[in-house]
Design an enzyme around this catalytic site. Structure first.
Site, PDB file in Angstrom:
ATOM      1  N   PHE A 174       2.856   4.058  23.611  1.00  0.00           N
ATOM      2  CA  PHE A 174       3.618   4.561  24.762  1.00  0.00           C
ATOM      3  C   PHE A 174       5.115   4.648  24.493  1.00  0.00           C
ATOM      4  O   PHE A 174       5.821   5.392  25.170  1.00  0.00           O
ATOM      5  CB  PHE A 174       3.386   3.639  25.979  1.00  0.00           C
ATOM      6  CG  PHE A 174       4.236   2.396  25.967  1.00  0.00           C
ATOM      7  CD1 PHE A 174       5.542   2.422  26.457  1.00  0.00           C
ATOM      8  CD2 PHE A 174       3.769   1.209  25.425  1.00  0.00           C
ATOM      9  CE1 PHE A 174       6.341   1.280  26.414  1.00  0.00           C
ATOM     10  CE2 PHE A 174       4.557   0.073  25.382  1.00  0.00           C
ATOM     11  CZ  PHE A 174       5.853   0.108  25.876  1.00  0.00           C
TER      12      PHE A 174
ATOM     13  N   LYS B  44      -4.391  11.767  20.249  1.00  0.00           N
ATOM     14  CA  LYS B  44      -4.703  10.957  21.440  1.00  0.00           C
ATOM     15  C   LYS B  44      -3.433  10.158  21.732  1.00  0.00           C
ATOM     16  O   LYS B  44      -3.212   9.093  21.181  1.00  0.00           O
ATOM     17  CB  LYS B  44      -5.883  10.025  21.149  1.00  0.00           C
ATOM     18  CG  LYS B  44      -6.698   9.590  22.362  1.00  0.00           C
ATOM     19  CD  LYS B  44      -5.896   8.918  23.449  1.00  0.00           C
ATOM     20  CE  LYS B  44      -5.619   7.465  23.163  1.00  0.00           C
ATOM     21  NZ  LYS B  44      -4.717   6.840  24.191  1.00  0.00           N
TER      22      LYS B  44
ATOM     23  N   GLU C 250      -1.962   6.781  27.077  1.00  0.00           N
ATOM     24  CA  GLU C 250      -2.369   7.183  28.430  1.00  0.00           C
ATOM     25  C   GLU C 250      -1.280   6.878  29.463  1.00  0.00           C
ATOM     26  O   GLU C 250      -1.390   7.271  30.617  1.00  0.00           O
ATOM     27  CB  GLU C 250      -3.695   6.508  28.809  1.00  0.00           C
ATOM     28  CG  GLU C 250      -3.676   4.981  28.879  1.00  0.00           C
ATOM     29  CD  GLU C 250      -3.926   4.298  27.533  1.00  0.00           C
ATOM     30  OE1 GLU C 250      -3.389   4.767  26.508  1.00  0.00           O
ATOM     31  OE2 GLU C 250      -4.641   3.277  27.517  1.00  0.00           O
ATOM     32  N   ARG C 251      -0.212   6.155  29.041  1.00  0.00           N
ATOM     33  CA  ARG C 251       0.858   5.842  30.002  1.00  0.00           C
ATOM     34  C   ARG C 251       1.840   6.999  30.175  1.00  0.00           C
ATOM     35  O   ARG C 251       2.407   7.180  31.240  1.00  0.00           O
ATOM     36  CB  ARG C 251       1.662   4.634  29.542  1.00  0.00           C
ATOM     37  CG  ARG C 251       0.829   3.483  29.082  1.00  0.00           C
ATOM     38  CD  ARG C 251       1.283   2.174  29.635  1.00  0.00           C
ATOM     39  NE  ARG C 251       0.385   1.122  29.217  1.00  0.00           N
ATOM     40  CZ  ARG C 251      -0.841   0.935  29.685  1.00  0.00           C
ATOM     41  NH1 ARG C 251      -1.318   1.712  30.644  1.00  0.00           N
ATOM     42  NH2 ARG C 251      -1.602  -0.037  29.215  1.00  0.00           N
TER      43      ARG C 251
ATOM     44  N   CYS D 135       9.646  -0.246  18.296  1.00  0.00           N
ATOM     45  CA  CYS D 135       9.050  -0.990  17.176  1.00  0.00           C
ATOM     46  C   CYS D 135      10.131  -1.424  16.208  1.00  0.00           C
ATOM     47  O   CYS D 135       9.918  -2.332  15.412  1.00  0.00           O
ATOM     48  CB  CYS D 135       8.047  -0.121  16.458  1.00  0.00           C
ATOM     49  SG  CYS D 135       8.783   1.405  15.871  1.00  0.00           S
TER      50      CYS D 135
HETATM   51  P1  NAD Z   1      -1.250  -0.288  21.925  1.00  0.00           P
HETATM   52  O1  NAD Z   1      -1.733  -0.845  20.637  1.00  0.00           O
HETATM   53  O2  NAD Z   1      -1.640  -0.961  23.180  1.00  0.00           O
HETATM   54  O3  NAD Z   1      -1.753   1.232  22.089  1.00  0.00           O
HETATM   55  C1  NAD Z   1      -1.588   2.169  21.060  1.00  0.00           C
HETATM   56  C2  NAD Z   1      -2.682   3.228  21.184  1.00  0.00           C
HETATM   57  O4  NAD Z   1      -3.952   2.591  21.002  1.00  0.00           O
HETATM   58  C3  NAD Z   1      -2.718   3.920  22.539  1.00  0.00           C
HETATM   59  O5  NAD Z   1      -2.983   5.292  22.336  1.00  0.00           O
HETATM   60  C4  NAD Z   1      -3.861   3.219  23.264  1.00  0.00           C
HETATM   61  O6  NAD Z   1      -4.520   4.068  24.171  1.00  0.00           O
HETATM   62  C5  NAD Z   1      -4.791   2.829  22.129  1.00  0.00           C
HETATM   63  N1  NAD Z   1      -5.528   1.587  22.407  1.00  0.00           N
HETATM   64  C6  NAD Z   1      -5.121   0.540  23.168  1.00  0.00           C
HETATM   65  N2  NAD Z   1      -6.080  -0.418  23.190  1.00  0.00           N
HETATM   66  C7  NAD Z   1      -7.088   0.026  22.421  1.00  0.00           C
HETATM   67  C8  NAD Z   1      -8.353  -0.523  22.032  1.00  0.00           C
HETATM   68  N3  NAD Z   1      -8.759  -1.723  22.458  1.00  0.00           N
HETATM   69  N4  NAD Z   1      -9.143   0.213  21.237  1.00  0.00           N
HETATM   70  C9  NAD Z   1      -8.759   1.411  20.787  1.00  0.00           C
HETATM   71  N5  NAD Z   1      -7.567   1.987  21.130  1.00  0.00           N
HETATM   72  C10 NAD Z   1      -6.746   1.305  21.917  1.00  0.00           C
HETATM   73  O7  NAD Z   1       0.338  -0.164  21.814  1.00  0.00           O
HETATM   74  P2  NAD Z   1       1.389   0.253  22.937  1.00  0.00           P
HETATM   75  O8  NAD Z   1       1.523  -0.855  23.919  1.00  0.00           O
HETATM   76  O9  NAD Z   1       1.106   1.618  23.445  1.00  0.00           O
HETATM   77  O10 NAD Z   1       2.720   0.358  22.048  1.00  0.00           O
HETATM   78  C11 NAD Z   1       3.513  -0.736  21.714  1.00  0.00           C
HETATM   79  C12 NAD Z   1       3.150  -1.289  20.363  1.00  0.00           C
HETATM   80  O11 NAD Z   1       3.255  -0.290  19.358  1.00  0.00           O
HETATM   81  C13 NAD Z   1       4.081  -2.399  19.919  1.00  0.00           C
HETATM   82  O12 NAD Z   1       3.316  -3.398  19.304  1.00  0.00           O
HETATM   83  C14 NAD Z   1       4.983  -1.714  18.899  1.00  0.00           C
HETATM   84  O13 NAD Z   1       5.575  -2.564  17.932  1.00  0.00           O
HETATM   85  C15 NAD Z   1       4.031  -0.780  18.275  1.00  0.00           C
HETATM   86  N6  NAD Z   1       4.720   0.306  17.599  1.00  0.00           N
HETATM   87  C16 NAD Z   1       4.793   0.269  16.244  1.00  0.00           C
HETATM   88  C17 NAD Z   1       5.469   1.255  15.582  1.00  0.00           C
HETATM   89  C18 NAD Z   1       5.574   1.245  14.087  1.00  0.00           C
HETATM   90  O14 NAD Z   1       6.115   2.181  13.557  1.00  0.00           O
HETATM   91  N7  NAD Z   1       5.087   0.253  13.399  1.00  0.00           N
HETATM   92  C19 NAD Z   1       6.061   2.302  16.298  1.00  0.00           C
HETATM   93  C20 NAD Z   1       5.959   2.315  17.683  1.00  0.00           C
HETATM   94  C21 NAD Z   1       5.274   1.300  18.327  1.00  0.00           C
END
Ligand code: NAD
Length: 494
Positions: free
Chosen positions: A149, A173, A176-177, A281
């Site tokens: 998100f 994909k 969803e937020r 991140c």
């Molecule tokens: P998230 O892991 O909750 O979600 C990421 C994606 O995975 C979304 O599209 C979500 O719908 C999907 N998802 C969530 N739960 C799932 C599950 N159980 N099974 C399969 N898919 C699932 O992350 P977020 O809250 O959207 O984003 C924040 C996180 O992303 C933080 O940990 C941040 O550090 C990380 N991030 C990392 C980078 C990087 O470059 N390393 C960049 C941006 C964000």
């Protein structure tokens, strides 16, 4: 109520699942739209559309593909404000911050416009008598992206321009937020002349993600999100034979040595810790204050944190917006509540007049945080800066190298020798020297080490090109006369 559908085969569709989820306005807490949640049949329709488009797209010339990228670049550039507004309304970050992320994503499109140059292969004349050898890289087929998100435009833009320019088709994909930025991108691609089916968007939750991970028609998965999900995605998609890059969470440290300019360091760390309400991140979440730097630094950080103007992302004078959801705000406040560190600036219970329902947590500064406390070990992902005090430079490096994450890190110093030692010894993928958020430019690659990345390749830059293509090596003979010297022993050069 506005309804947001999927983008499949060049058109918006509500899909067949009947499931939807709410889109909140983080500055007010109100539901402003509903987004379709894909089921496996919707995902299959998107993968089928991408597969159908793949043969013609991979045969489209490099120059023709590059021209579509140039046209897409122009549309995205011209519409930066519209994309930024969509981001601000669903994510909460300020408009200036949202424009910044679109600009950084645009740079990846500009990188992808150079695809004719980037895909040049190798050629060796006369490797054996009358035999030449060459290698080139070909697209994989249908690639999928699953994104978080916090950068609804930039993170997907790390992926699809490179994948598509390299001759693949794509199913995204997004989170969803905040799904609207991806729908604008889909429309710009269509307007730029990208054939239907080359870029598709499916929305939803884990049901959609798992359907993509398991789909036999998907060749590769790029994921960015939290570490537990990155680990899961990597394991599940590699198990079904796919190429995977899964970027995870972070705990980014900034070391401040006593010789640093403390005013500069405090200004930079305040921006890096609280920008986007700490939901980056690459946000700095731990300040490692070395020896006598600590007291003066904490004093300066406190003054600056307390002065930050928090308000709705669309207000021109807001420097920091709300958190993305009510759960996120409660989670962040909980860390402050339970911490046994000194709360120097407390952002809990922040009120923003006229926006009572918003998900507010103000800038928070914790001092004397210990490496075993949860405020240190967990990725808080909010506007909380934790100061850890150490006595020596060696202690600072050891602390960072013992941390399971390895995304970004920074050092503030006026010593070139200290900076050089730090950049060589620190076990982190992206390092800043007097630069707090060292996000690499598009023509370099972005990625962390350790629990911040599962898989081998980083995104965009040379590593992105490698991820979205595979090598083919050709050995070729065009003899001037009929060859009569074929032998049964293993072929060697003659
Ligand atoms: P998230 O892991 O909750 O979600 C990421 C994606 O995975 C979304 O599209 C979500 O719908 C999907 N998802 C969530 N739960 C799932 C599950 N159980 N099974 C399969 N898919 C699932 O992350 P977020 O809250 O959207 O984003 C924040 C996180 O992303 C933080 O940990 C941040 O550090 C990380 N991030 C990392 C980078 C990087 O470059 N390393 C960049 C941006 C964000």
């Amino acid at each position: 109520m506005r309804e947001i559908g999927h983008w499949i085969g060049g058109a918006e569709t509500p899909g067949t699942s009947g499931r939807t989820g709410p889109i909140f306005q983080p500055a007010t807490g109100q539901i402003q739209a509903r987004v379709a949640y894909a089921d496996p049949a919707d995902v299959d329709a998107a993968v089928q559309a991408a597969a159908k488009a793949a043969d013609a797209w991979r045969e489209t010339s490099l120059v023709a593909r590059a021209r579509i990228m140039f046209a897409f670049r122009e549309l995205l550039h011209r519409n930066i404000d519209a994309v930024a507004e969509a981001i601000t309304d669903e994510h909460g970050k300020t408009l200036a911050d949202a424009r910044g992320e679109v600009t950084r994503g645009l740079e990846v499109v500009e990188f992808a416009c150079g695809i004719p140059h980037l895909l040049k292969g190798e050629y060796s004349d006369q490797v054996s008598t009358a035999v030449d050898a060459y290698s080139f890289r070909q697209p994989l087929g249908v690639c999928a992206g699953v994104t978080p998100f916090n950068f609804p435009a930039m993170v997907p833009l790390w992926m699809h321009p490179v994948a598509i320019a390299a001759g693949n088709t794509f199913v995204l994909k997004p989170s969803e937020r905040d799904p609207s930025a991806s729908m604008l991108v889909a429309k710009f691609y269509a307007e730029a002349g990208l054939p239907a089916g080359v870029f598709n968007v499916v929305h939803g939750d884990k049901v959609a993600v798992e359907a993509l991970l398991d789909h036999p028609g998907v060749a590769a998965v790029s994921f960015v999100g939290s570490t537990p999900i990155a680990k899961f995605v990597h394991a599940r998609a590699t198990a079904s034979g796919k190429r995977v890059q899964a970027l995870g969470g972070a705990k980014n440290h900034a070391v401040v040595l006593p010789d640093a300019d403390l005013d500069t360091a405090a200004a930079e760390l305040t921006a890096a810790g609280y920008g986007s309400a700490g939901q980056r991140c690459m946000a700095i979440s731990v300040v490692v204050a070395v020896a006598e730097a600590a007291d003066s630094l904490v004093e300066r950080l406190a003054t600056r944190a307390a002065a930050i103007k928090v308000g709705p992302g669309r207000a021109a004078d807001s420097e920091m917006g709300p958190l993305v959801t009510a759960e996120a705000a409660a989670r962040v406040s909980g860390y402050v509540e339970r911490s046994d560190a000194r709360v120097v600036v407390d952002g809990r219970n922040l009120a923003v007049p006229g926006h009572d329902g918003g998900y507010w947590v103000g800038p928070t500064l914790l001092d004397g945080v210990t490496p075993t406390s949860e405020a240190y070990t967990d990725e808080i992902f909010g506007p909380v800066l934790a100061v850890v005090r150490v006595e020596t430079f060696e202690e600072a490096i050891a602390l960072i190298n013992a941390n399971p994450y390895g995304n970004g890190v920074a050092i503030f110093t006026t010593s070139g020798a200290a900076a050089r030692r730090f950049t060589r010894e620190v076990q982190v993928g992206m390092v800043g020297v007097n630069v707090p958020i060292p996000v690499p430019m598009a023509f370099y690659s972005f990625g962390g080490w350790k629990d911040s990345l599962f898989g081998d390749t980083h995104v965009h830059g040379a590593e992105g090109i490698r991820f979205y293509t595979r090598a083919k090596a050709v050995t070729s003979r065009w003899p001037e006369s009929v060859s009569t010297d074929a032998a049964l022993h293993f072929p060697t050069a003659r």
